[in-house]
Design a protein around this motif. Structure first.
Motif: not given
Ligand SMILES: [Zn+2]
Ligand SMILES: [Zn+2]
Length: 240
Positions: A158-187
């Motif tokens: 199957l085709p592999y396209q590594p450059d289509l999606l990228h991360r435009q800012r660093p985020t804190r590791p989700q494991a360090e955050l409370l459930p309510g903060e996780r969605q905000r962290n990656v938004r």
């Protein structure tokens, strides 16, 4: 003829051992027993905490009694259509992920890719890895999710396209955050640079912790026209 770029005598001994293990894997990654080739011996392979697909929520891969949708997915379904996970993220599966990410045992990625490929029927999907921020990529030298997705794509043709999606800012590791903060962290942390025009996309990651990052990626992929999104992870952290 030597396949090493330098004569072994000028390489540190631990590096020679690491290279030899990478090039000629013959001992089990987990217990060190001779395997004659495979990454794990049969007994360690049997000890992996397999998640039985018939007893998982089909949407997010959390265990449910009879494989029904979990309460969280009924209340607020994620942006991806389904999730596939091989193992619970616990001992000894965590050691395998650790060997890939922190000991740079890249042969593990190929092996994970072929294991994950067994769970997916190829039907024209495009494979994308969960992106790493460039800073993290520079530190580690590779994106472990990308290496797994590449192995999977090769196995399935199957085709592999590594450059289509990228991360435009660093985020804190989700494991360090409370459930309510996780969605905000990656938004707003991810961006897509193409039109997916109704394509079936397979988003690949090594570990799914809360699913918030994958969900945000899926939201962005959907905005860019993805028709169907399957999330595929080697290991899934469970709530205890
Ligand atoms: Zn073993
Ligand atoms: Zn669910």
């Amino acid at each position: 003829m030597s396949i090493l770029p330098y004569p072994p005598s000028i390489l540190p001994r631990h590096l020679v051992r690491r290279l030899a293990a990478e090039l000629l894997p013959s001992s089990c990654l987990l217990c060190g027993d001779d395997t004659g080739g495979p990454l794990l011996c049969a007994s360690c392979d049997n000890d992996l905490p397999i998640l039985p697909s018939e007893r998982l929520c089909p949407r997010c891969a959390l265990p449910t009694t009879h494989g029904e949708h979990c309460g969280a997915c009924l209340k607020e379904p994620p942006h991806y259509n389904r999730a596939l996970a091989l193992w619970a993220y616990e001992f000894p599966a965590d050691r395998i992920i650790h060997a890939l990410k922190y000991q740079h045992r890249l042969a593990v990625a190929d092996w994970l890719g072929s294991r994950l490929a067994e769970r997916l029927t190829p039907a024209g999907q495009t494979l994308l890895p969960m992106p790493l921020h460039t800073e993290r990529l520079r530190e580690r030298g590779f994106n472990q999710a990308g290496e797994i997705a590449r192995g999977m794509a090769r196995t399935l043709g199957l085709p592999y396209q590594p450059d289509l999606l990228h991360r435009q800012r660093p985020t804190r590791p989700q494991a360090e955050l409370l459930p309510g903060e996780r969605q905000r962290n990656v938004r707003g942390a991810f961006a897509c640079s193409g039109d997916l025009g109704g394509r079936h996309v397979v988003l690949v990651d090594d570990v799914m912790t809360t699913g918030a990052s994958a969900n945000e990626c899926a939201r962005v992929l959907r905005l860019h026209g993805a028709g169907d999104i399957t999330l595929v992870v080697a290991a899934r952290a469970l709530k205890h």
